[in-house]
Scaffold this active site. Structure first.
Site, PDB file in Angstrom:
ATOM      1  N   ARG A 137       0.934  -1.205  -0.142  1.00  0.00           N
ATOM      2  CA  ARG A 137      -0.097  -0.050  -0.068  1.00  0.00           C
ATOM      3  C   ARG A 137       0.879   1.322  -0.085  1.00  0.00           C
ATOM      4  O   ARG A 137       0.577   2.007  -0.633  1.00  0.00           O
ATOM      5  CB  ARG A 137      -0.849  -0.010   1.179  1.00  0.00           C
ATOM      6  CG  ARG A 137      -1.647   1.148   1.405  1.00  0.00           C
ATOM      7  CD  ARG A 137      -3.028   1.013   2.326  1.00  0.00           C
ATOM      8  NE  ARG A 137      -3.034   0.113   3.420  1.00  0.00           N
ATOM      9  CZ  ARG A 137      -2.343   0.124   4.391  1.00  0.00           C
ATOM     10  NH1 ARG A 137      -1.802   1.316   4.903  1.00  0.00           N
ATOM     11  NH2 ARG A 137      -2.331  -0.744   5.351  1.00  0.00           N
ATOM     12  N   TYR A 195     -16.596  17.419 -14.992  1.00  0.00           N
ATOM     13  CA  TYR A 195     -17.324  15.866 -15.098  1.00  0.00           C
ATOM     14  C   TYR A 195     -18.382  15.863 -13.968  1.00  0.00           C
ATOM     15  O   TYR A 195     -17.966  16.240 -12.787  1.00  0.00           O
ATOM     16  CB  TYR A 195     -16.032  14.790 -15.054  1.00  0.00           C
ATOM     17  CG  TYR A 195     -16.693  13.610 -14.799  1.00  0.00           C
ATOM     18  CD1 TYR A 195     -17.513  12.872 -15.291  1.00  0.00           C
ATOM     19  CD2 TYR A 195     -16.003  12.934 -13.612  1.00  0.00           C
ATOM     20  CE1 TYR A 195     -18.029  11.515 -15.077  1.00  0.00           C
ATOM     21  CE2 TYR A 195     -16.729  11.699 -12.926  1.00  0.00           C
ATOM     22  CZ  TYR A 195     -17.604  11.082 -13.831  1.00  0.00           C
ATOM     23  OH  TYR A 195     -18.065   9.817 -13.599  1.00  0.00           O
ATOM     24  N   ASP A 238      -7.945  19.555 -14.167  1.00  0.00           N
ATOM     25  CA  ASP A 238      -8.252  18.008 -14.526  1.00  0.00           C
ATOM     26  C   ASP A 238      -7.981  18.279 -16.194  1.00  0.00           C
ATOM     27  O   ASP A 238      -8.720  18.588 -16.832  1.00  0.00           O
ATOM     28  CB  ASP A 238      -9.745  17.721 -14.226  1.00  0.00           C
ATOM     29  CG  ASP A 238      -9.911  16.255 -14.735  1.00  0.00           C
ATOM     30  OD1 ASP A 238      -9.329  15.981 -15.619  1.00  0.00           O
ATOM     31  OD2 ASP A 238     -10.923  15.858 -14.150  1.00  0.00           O
ATOM     32  N   LYS A 290      -8.708   7.206 -19.327  1.00  0.00           N
ATOM     33  CA  LYS A 290      -9.162   7.751 -20.669  1.00  0.00           C
ATOM     34  C   LYS A 290      -7.938   7.739 -21.547  1.00  0.00           C
ATOM     35  O   LYS A 290      -7.318   6.508 -21.880  1.00  0.00           O
ATOM     36  CB  LYS A 290      -9.776   9.202 -20.369  1.00  0.00           C
ATOM     37  CG  LYS A 290     -10.661   9.536 -19.456  1.00  0.00           C
ATOM     38  CD  LYS A 290     -12.014   8.534 -19.416  1.00  0.00           C
ATOM     39  CE  LYS A 290     -12.691   8.746 -18.078  1.00  0.00           C
ATOM     40  NZ  LYS A 290     -13.810   7.893 -17.912  1.00  0.00           N
TER      41      LYS A 290
END
Ligand SMILES: Cc1ncc(COP(=O)(O)O)c(C=O)c1O
Length: 384
Positions: A51, A103, A175, A200
């Protein structure tokens, strides 16, 4: 690899993607391990628990930082996890100025989750500097924006907004998912951090979720690494590898996306059933000049107005080459309906405030033969 000297495509293929020192493998190894053996208390090879850190993840973080021009980056389990990590760097009482057309999942996180932790948000049209200026408060810490916006393709003057935000002591976070670092690098204009849904264009093959925050300051990187360790929304080694593989072809994919995007936008702008096209590459886009200044291509994200929900649906159920699906940035052309998909969470009132109509359709032009995409759109638009 000297990241400063090499060109974009070279860095995409080689930075962080150096051959494996143990075997010479040209593809970065995937380390599917949860823990690492230690020699004695406090003595290890730099890795203790997955992690906290993983060698495949390190390689991806180096690569993506180089492409965006940051000092380092931190990757997360999805684009939303990356955005959540950025806002987790804030404290109760802090204020964020956010773009009014983001978004849909981003304002959903802000309004339905983070407000419960004492953060406040003001939404403004970030293409209008006066509106941004008027939104600042004493406690504004972040300006969070998209340029172009999803799905209305409005641009923000990144340098002007960064200068303004710095005068108010706030950091700009962009973004940059729609453009990818190939066509736009907000850090060059003064942004403090850049995020992507790597789901994306960076991955590019619609086969994995992911998110990244690219940092410009060591303290950002340290805080985000701490959040990876504390909150655990990390990206798995296999997903990291998928992105490392995907970015190797980012430059050629983006060139083709852009070539086909321009053709599709031009076709749609001349079609009699299409009432309006939103694409910064069209000369009639109100910010076409700004697009030319701060982007080196226009990409392949296009929205267009079909006039009604019924028209949108007639068209969307008739497409054959284009796939009716949420998401974007894959090699395949994806076509979607923002009002019922990506921006459903805004509600009817929220959508109408910013101009997302029921007839709006968004297309992410893929890299199939463009004539096939155009023929498909032609037969689908004939159904209206
Ligand atoms: C511009 C933009 N930012 C962030 C996200 C969220 O990314 P993810 O789906 O990887 O969580 C999306 C998803 O569609 C997006 O389009």
């Amino acid at each position: 690899m000297n990241a400063k000297q090499a060109g974009f495509a070279t860095r995409a293929i080689h930075t962080g993607q150096e051959p494996d020192p143990l075997t010479g493998a040209v593809s970065v190894p995937i380390y599917p391990t949860s823990t690492y053996v230690q020699e004695e208390i406090g003595k290890n090879k730099g890795y203790e628990y997955a992690r906290v850190s993983n060698p495949t993840r390190d390689r991806l973080e180096t690569n993506l930082a180089s492409l965006e021009g940051g000092i380092t980056s931190r990757v997360f389990a999805s684009g939303m996890a990356a955005i959540n990590a950025i806002t987790s760097m804030l404290k109760a009482g802090d204020h964020v100025v956010a773009g009014h057309n983001l978004y849909g999942g981003t304002p959903r996180l802000f309004n339905q989750v983070l407000v419960n932790f004492g953060l406040t948000f003001s939404y403004v049209d970030t293409s209008d500097l006066n509106k941004v200026e008027n939104a600042f408060r004493q406690n504004t810490r972040l300006v969070f924006l998209e340029s172009p916006t999803n799905p209305l393709m409005e641009l923000c003057d990144l340098r002007a907004v960064s200068d303004l935000s710095h005068r108010h002591g706030a950091e700009v976070v962009v973004d940059n998912t729609f453009m990818s670092p190939y066509f736009q690098r907000p850090i060059e204009f003064g942004a403090g951090m850049v995020i992507h849904s790597t789901t994306k264009f960076l991955n590019g093959h619609s086969d994995g979720l992911g998110g990244v925050v690219v940092c410009t300051k060591p303290e950002q990187a340290d805080k985000l690494a701490f959040l990876q360790k504390c909150a655990g929304a990390i990206l798995s080694p296999f997903e990291c590898w998928l992105i490392l593989r995907g970015v190797k072809t980012l430059a050629v994919r983006m060139e083709q996306h852009d070539r086909s995007g321009r053709k599709v936008a031009e076709y749609l702008s001349k079609h009699k059933r299409v009432q309006k096209v939103f694409y910064p590459g069209l000369p009639e886009h109100p910010q076409h000049e700004l697009a030319k200044r701060q982007m080196s291509g226009y990409g392949s994200m296009i929205s267009f107005e079909t006039g009604s929900l019924a028209n949108a649906n007639k068209m969307l159920r008739t497409v054959r080459v284009c796939s009716l699906a949420e998401s974007l940035g894959g090699v395949e052309t994806l076509i979607s309906h923002p009002a019922t998909m990506t921006h459903a969470a805004l509600g009817e009132e929220g959508r109408s405030k910013i101009g997302i109509t029921d007839g709006l359709v968004r297309i992410s032009v893929g890299i199939e033969d463009v004539d096939d995409i155009l023929a498909d759109l032609d037969q689908a638009l004939a159904a209206i």
